[in-house]
Write a protein that holds these residues in place. Structure first.
Motif, PDB file in Angstrom:
ATOM      1  N   ARG A   1       0.830  -1.203   0.000  1.00 48.47           N
ATOM      2  CA  ARG A   1       0.000   0.000   0.000  1.00 48.47           C
ATOM      3  C   ARG A   1       0.868   1.257   0.000  1.00 48.47           C
ATOM      4  O   ARG A   1       0.522   2.274  -0.620  1.00 48.47           O
ATOM      5  CB  ARG A   1      -0.924  -0.009   1.216  1.00 48.47           C
ATOM      6  N   SER A   2       1.989   1.201   0.702  1.00 49.02           N
ATOM      7  CA  SER A   2       2.895   2.361   0.730  1.00 49.02           C
ATOM      8  C   SER A   2       3.496   2.618  -0.656  1.00 49.02           C
ATOM      9  O   SER A   2       3.601   3.773  -1.101  1.00 49.02           O
ATOM     10  CB  SER A   2       4.014   2.132   1.750  1.00 49.02           C
ATOM     11  N   PHE A   3       3.895   1.537  -1.335  1.00 48.87           N
ATOM     12  CA  PHE A   3       4.415   1.692  -2.704  1.00 48.87           C
ATOM     13  C   PHE A   3       3.359   2.306  -3.620  1.00 48.87           C
ATOM     14  O   PHE A   3       3.650   3.212  -4.413  1.00 48.87           O
ATOM     15  CB  PHE A   3       4.852   0.327  -3.247  1.00 48.87           C
ATOM     16  N   LEU A   4       2.111   1.800  -3.503  1.00 44.85           N
ATOM     17  CA  LEU A   4       1.049   2.301  -4.365  1.00 44.85           C
ATOM     18  C   LEU A   4       0.755   3.771  -4.063  1.00 44.85           C
ATOM     19  O   LEU A   4       0.597   4.597  -4.984  1.00 44.85           O
ATOM     20  CB  LEU A   4      -0.211   1.450  -4.183  1.00 44.85           C
ATOM     21  N   ALA A   5       0.711   4.128  -2.775  1.00 44.96           N
ATOM     22  CA  ALA A   5       0.457   5.519  -2.406  1.00 44.96           C
ATOM     23  C   ALA A   5       1.600   6.426  -2.855  1.00 44.96           C
ATOM     24  O   ALA A   5       1.369   7.549  -3.352  1.00 44.96           O
ATOM     25  CB  ALA A   5       0.251   5.622  -0.892  1.00 44.96           C
ATOM     26  N   ALA A   6       2.820   5.948  -2.706  1.00 39.59           N
ATOM     27  CA  ALA A   6       3.966   6.752  -3.126  1.00 39.59           C
ATOM     28  C   ALA A   6       3.965   6.967  -4.636  1.00 39.59           C
ATOM     29  O   ALA A   6       4.296   8.066  -5.134  1.00 39.59           O
ATOM     30  CB  ALA A   6       5.266   6.093  -2.684  1.00 39.59           C
ATOM     31  N   GLY A   7       3.592   5.925  -5.377  1.00 36.84           N
ATOM     32  CA  GLY A   7       3.550   6.062  -6.828  1.00 36.84           C
ATOM     33  C   GLY A   7       2.491   7.056  -7.272  1.00 36.84           C
ATOM     34  O   GLY A   7       2.720   7.872  -8.187  1.00 36.84           O
TER      35      GLY A   7
ATOM     36  N   TYR B   1       2.814  15.672 -12.433  1.00 44.66           N
ATOM     37  CA  TYR B   1       1.859  16.400 -13.271  1.00 44.66           C
ATOM     38  C   TYR B   1       1.829  17.875 -12.925  1.00 44.66           C
ATOM     39  O   TYR B   1       1.786  18.751 -13.803  1.00 44.66           O
ATOM     40  CB  TYR B   1       0.482  15.780 -13.104  1.00 44.66           C
ATOM     41  N   VAL B   2       1.855  18.191 -11.616  1.00 44.06           N
ATOM     42  CA  VAL B   2       1.803  19.601 -11.186  1.00 44.06           C
ATOM     43  C   VAL B   2       3.102  20.318 -11.539  1.00 44.06           C
ATOM     44  O   VAL B   2       3.093  21.455 -12.016  1.00 44.06           O
ATOM     45  CB  VAL B   2       1.511  19.675  -9.676  1.00 44.06           C
ATOM     46  N   LEU B   3       4.228  19.671 -11.298  1.00 46.97           N
ATOM     47  CA  LEU B   3       5.525  20.319 -11.501  1.00 46.97           C
ATOM     48  C   LEU B   3       6.054  20.155 -12.917  1.00 46.97           C
ATOM     49  O   LEU B   3       7.051  20.790 -13.280  1.00 46.97           O
ATOM     50  CB  LEU B   3       6.556  19.745 -10.505  1.00 46.97           C
ATOM     51  N   GLY B   4       5.402  19.268 -13.683  1.00 50.59           N
ATOM     52  CA  GLY B   4       5.867  19.057 -15.045  1.00 50.59           C
ATOM     53  C   GLY B   4       7.191  18.346 -15.130  1.00 50.59           C
ATOM     54  O   GLY B   4       7.982  18.633 -16.032  1.00 50.59           O
TER      55      GLY B   4
ATOM     56  N   GLU C   1      10.700  12.848 -15.417  1.00 49.03           N
ATOM     57  CA  GLU C   1      11.447  11.801 -14.710  1.00 49.03           C
ATOM     58  C   GLU C   1      10.698  11.348 -13.474  1.00 49.03           C
ATOM     59  O   GLU C   1      10.643  10.145 -13.163  1.00 49.03           O
ATOM     60  CB  GLU C   1      12.839  12.320 -14.339  1.00 49.03           C
ATOM     61  N   LEU C   2      10.115  12.286 -12.748  1.00 48.83           N
ATOM     62  CA  LEU C   2       9.356  11.928 -11.536  1.00 48.83           C
ATOM     63  C   LEU C   2       8.123  11.120 -11.895  1.00 48.83           C
ATOM     64  O   LEU C   2       7.704  10.228 -11.130  1.00 48.83           O
ATOM     65  CB  LEU C   2       8.971  13.209 -10.790  1.00 48.83           C
ATOM     66  N   LEU C   3       7.508  11.380 -13.059  1.00 45.71           N
ATOM     67  CA  LEU C   3       6.345  10.606 -13.472  1.00 45.71           C
ATOM     68  C   LEU C   3       6.709   9.152 -13.728  1.00 45.71           C
ATOM     69  O   LEU C   3       5.957   8.237 -13.362  1.00 45.71           O
ATOM     70  CB  LEU C   3       5.750  11.233 -14.741  1.00 45.71           C
ATOM     71  N   ARG C   4       7.874   8.905 -14.347  1.00 51.79           N
ATOM     72  CA  ARG C   4       8.293   7.529 -14.578  1.00 51.79           C
ATOM     73  C   ARG C   4       8.546   6.794 -13.264  1.00 51.79           C
ATOM     74  O   ARG C   4       8.219   5.624 -13.129  1.00 51.79           O
ATOM     75  CB  ARG C   4       9.553   7.524 -15.454  1.00 51.79           C
ATOM     76  N   VAL C   5       9.118   7.503 -12.290  1.00 49.74           N
ATOM     77  CA  VAL C   5       9.337   6.883 -10.968  1.00 49.74           C
ATOM     78  C   VAL C   5       8.005   6.540 -10.314  1.00 49.74           C
ATOM     79  O   VAL C   5       7.803   5.472  -9.719  1.00 49.74           O
ATOM     80  CB  VAL C   5      10.173   7.814 -10.076  1.00 49.74           C
ATOM     81  N   GLY C   6       7.038   7.469 -10.429  1.00 49.84           N
ATOM     82  CA  GLY C   6       5.729   7.219  -9.835  1.00 49.84           C
ATOM     83  C   GLY C   6       5.021   6.039 -10.479  1.00 49.84           C
ATOM     84  O   GLY C   6       4.384   5.218  -9.799  1.00 49.84           O
ATOM     85  N   LEU C   7       5.126   5.946 -11.817  1.00 59.08           N
ATOM     86  CA  LEU C   7       4.501   4.813 -12.501  1.00 59.08           C
ATOM     87  C   LEU C   7       5.130   3.491 -12.081  1.00 59.08           C
ATOM     88  O   LEU C   7       4.438   2.479 -11.914  1.00 59.08           O
ATOM     89  CB  LEU C   7       4.614   5.000 -14.010  1.00 59.08           C
ATOM     90  N   LEU C   8       6.445   3.487 -11.909  1.00 62.30           N
ATOM     91  CA  LEU C   8       7.122   2.269 -11.476  1.00 62.30           C
ATOM     92  C   LEU C   8       6.669   1.856 -10.080  1.00 62.30           C
ATOM     93  O   LEU C   8       6.372   0.676  -9.825  1.00 62.30           O
ATOM     94  CB  LEU C   8       8.634   2.479 -11.518  1.00 62.30           C
ATOM     95  N   LEU C   9       6.596   2.832  -9.172  1.00 56.88           N
ATOM     96  CA  LEU C   9       6.177   2.518  -7.800  1.00 56.88           C
ATOM     97  C   LEU C   9       4.739   2.010  -7.746  1.00 56.88           C
ATOM     98  O   LEU C   9       4.406   1.112  -6.969  1.00 56.88           O
ATOM     99  CB  LEU C   9       6.332   3.752  -6.911  1.00 56.88           C
ATOM    100  N   ALA C  10       3.856   2.580  -8.552  1.00 57.47           N
ATOM    101  CA  ALA C  10       2.461   2.165  -8.538  1.00 57.47           C
ATOM    102  C   ALA C  10       2.234   0.853  -9.274  1.00 57.47           C
ATOM    103  O   ALA C  10       1.359   0.058  -8.917  1.00 57.47           O
ATOM    104  CB  ALA C  10       1.590   3.263  -9.147  1.00 57.47           C
TER     105      ALA C  10
END
Length: 459
Positions: A34-40, A48-51, A54-63
């Motif tokens: 659940r922590s991985f999913l929430a972090a992703g 999305y907010v900051l544009g 690289e951070l989006l790819r990290v989030g997709l991997l975590l989720a």
């Protein structure tokens, strides 16, 4: 083999698929998952907010990582078959039974870490748990454990629970198989020596002893001709009467009958537990039945409620394989027998008089109904003593083991007076002391003096 395999063809559970099954699998996410999913999700929103790509790819991997683990375990869970083998299914109290568990991976992908847990009653010991490492495709793992109980009864084993985890510890799914097995714990039995049992009566002159014959008159009732029957056994008179070929039945020896009467009245016993008087009576009745069957008697178990086991054929066991089945049925009955609410022995008396609890056999007052009667009585008052005295047949041997409640509790007792009245009616009556050895009491019953008109039987 216990039917522990999941439902569906090839060990596959077809009822757990679909979106409902996926939603149930999502609930198996651990705190880490659940922590991985929430972090992703949080990383994706921030990207999305900051544009920040690289951070989006990290989030997709975590989720995606916990979701992929959910999908993999969801498929694996329904492609694992489990089964159970219980050996033996019937054990004596205090003896051990072996339970073997088997897990088969019927999928094309290896499993992750598997944790097995079989549900057993607390009487049989702690709940067994096993950890199995990776099972290759088409592989099999077998583990076993032992159970034992000092208390007789019938105990369910199962259902088997299977817990799967992924290598990252993100998902943990539990699978419960629907089937279970029954372990029957029968009373302890004691090996008895063959003795000659006899009744005792008075007022008829000199005593005499008559052995119970193990062979009787030939069965001359004709039956329909079967292919291969000897034509010399054709019964022509019956053939002319029925209009079809009839033959005489083969000679069938008549086995001596024996009835073991167990008093289960709640008011007749005090205390509970393995050392109580009632448990002593149940164990002694089981030992007696086993011994009588080994000696070739056609036996039955009768309770104060008037129920006879086995219930067919007048309530008595037959020979051969049917005798073994009847023995198992009687031991299964003794494994679960409890106290009855009856206040007296009238129903047992009626069953003896009618010859088998309404089954139509010969009673103790009818020709051919005489047989060995061995009774285990609890506390007897004047009325029940008089009724028990009438249970003895005209010529059949009768032995009574009386477990007086006051004697077992160490209080003053009138058990000797009850025994005297039973002996005057022809019984061989013995009082059972607290914790007495049944084998010794059995030998004492065989050495009891004979009265006139009594019949004995080698038992």
């Amino acid at each position: 083999m216990g039917a522990g395999a999941p439902r569906g063809a090839g060990g596959e559970d077809t009822g757990g698929r679909g979106f409902g099954g996926l939603r149930a699998s999502l609930s198996g996410l651990t705190t880490r998952g659940r922590s991985f999913l929430a972090a992703g999700i949080a990383a994706g929103l921030c990207a999305y907010v900051l544009g920040q790509g690289e951070l989006l790819r990290v989030g997709l991997l975590l989720a995606a990582l916990p979701l992929v683990c959910v999908l993999a375990l969801h498929r694996t869970r329904h492609r694992v078959a489990g089964s159970r083998l219980l050996s033996p299914v019937r054990v004596a109290a205090g003896a051990e039974a072996r339970v073997q568990l088997r897990v088969d991976n019927v999928s094309r992908i290896p499993t992750g870490l598997l944790m097995l847990q079989d549900r057993v009653p607390y009487v049989l010991g702690p709940r067994p748990r096993f950890v199995l490492d990776r099972v290759e495709p088409g592989g099999r793992r077998e583990v076993s454990y032992r159970v034992r109980s000092d208390l007789r009864g019938r105990y369910p084993l199962g259902p088997l629970q299977l817990r799967l985890t992924d290598p990252f510890g993100l998902v943990e799914l539990t699978r419960s198989f629907s089937s279970h097995d029954l372990l029957t714990v029968v009373p302890r039995t004691e090996e008895l020596v063959p003795v000659r049992l006899a009744g005792e009566t008075s007022g008829y002159g000199d005593g005499s002893r008559r052995a119970l014959a193990l062979a009787g008159d030939d069965d001359v009732i004709p039956r329909t001709y079967r292919r291969g029957d000897d034509l010399r056994r054709v019964h022509w008179r019956s053939t002319a009467r029925y209009g079809e070929l009839m033959v005489r039945r083969e000679e069938q020896p008549q086995r001596s009958r024996a009835t073991v009467l167990l008093d289960t009245r709640d008011a007749a016993f005090e205390g509970a537990g393995p050392d109580s008087a009632f448990e002593w009576a149940v164990s002694a009745a089981a030992s007696t039945l086993v011994h009588l069957l080994e000696q070739g008697f056609s036996s039955r178990l009768l309770t104060d409620a008037g129920t006879a086991v086995p219930g067919e054929g007048g309530g008595f066991s037959s020979g051969g394989q049917e005798s073994a089945e009847a023995a198992g049925l009687m031991m299964d009955t003794l494994a679960v027998v409890g106290h009855s609410d009856g206040a007296g022995l009238s129903r047992a008396y009626d069953a003896l008089r009618s010859g088998g609890a309404g089954t139509g056999g010969a009673g103790f007052g009818e020709a051919g109904g005489d047989g060995l009667l061995i009774a285990f009585f609890g506390d007897l008052d004047d009325v029940q003593t008089e009724l028990a005295a009438k249970m003895r047949g005209r010529s059949g041997a009768a032995v009574a083991f009386v477990l007086d409640a006051a004697l077992w509790a160490g209080r003053p007792t009138a058990v000797e007076e009850r025994l005297h009245r039973l002996r005057a009616a022809g019984w061989t009556a013995l009082a059972v002391p607290p914790g007495g050895a049944f084998g010794e009491l059995w030998r004492q019953a065989g050495n009891a003096p004979l009265g006139s008109g009594a019949a004995g039987g080698r038992a």
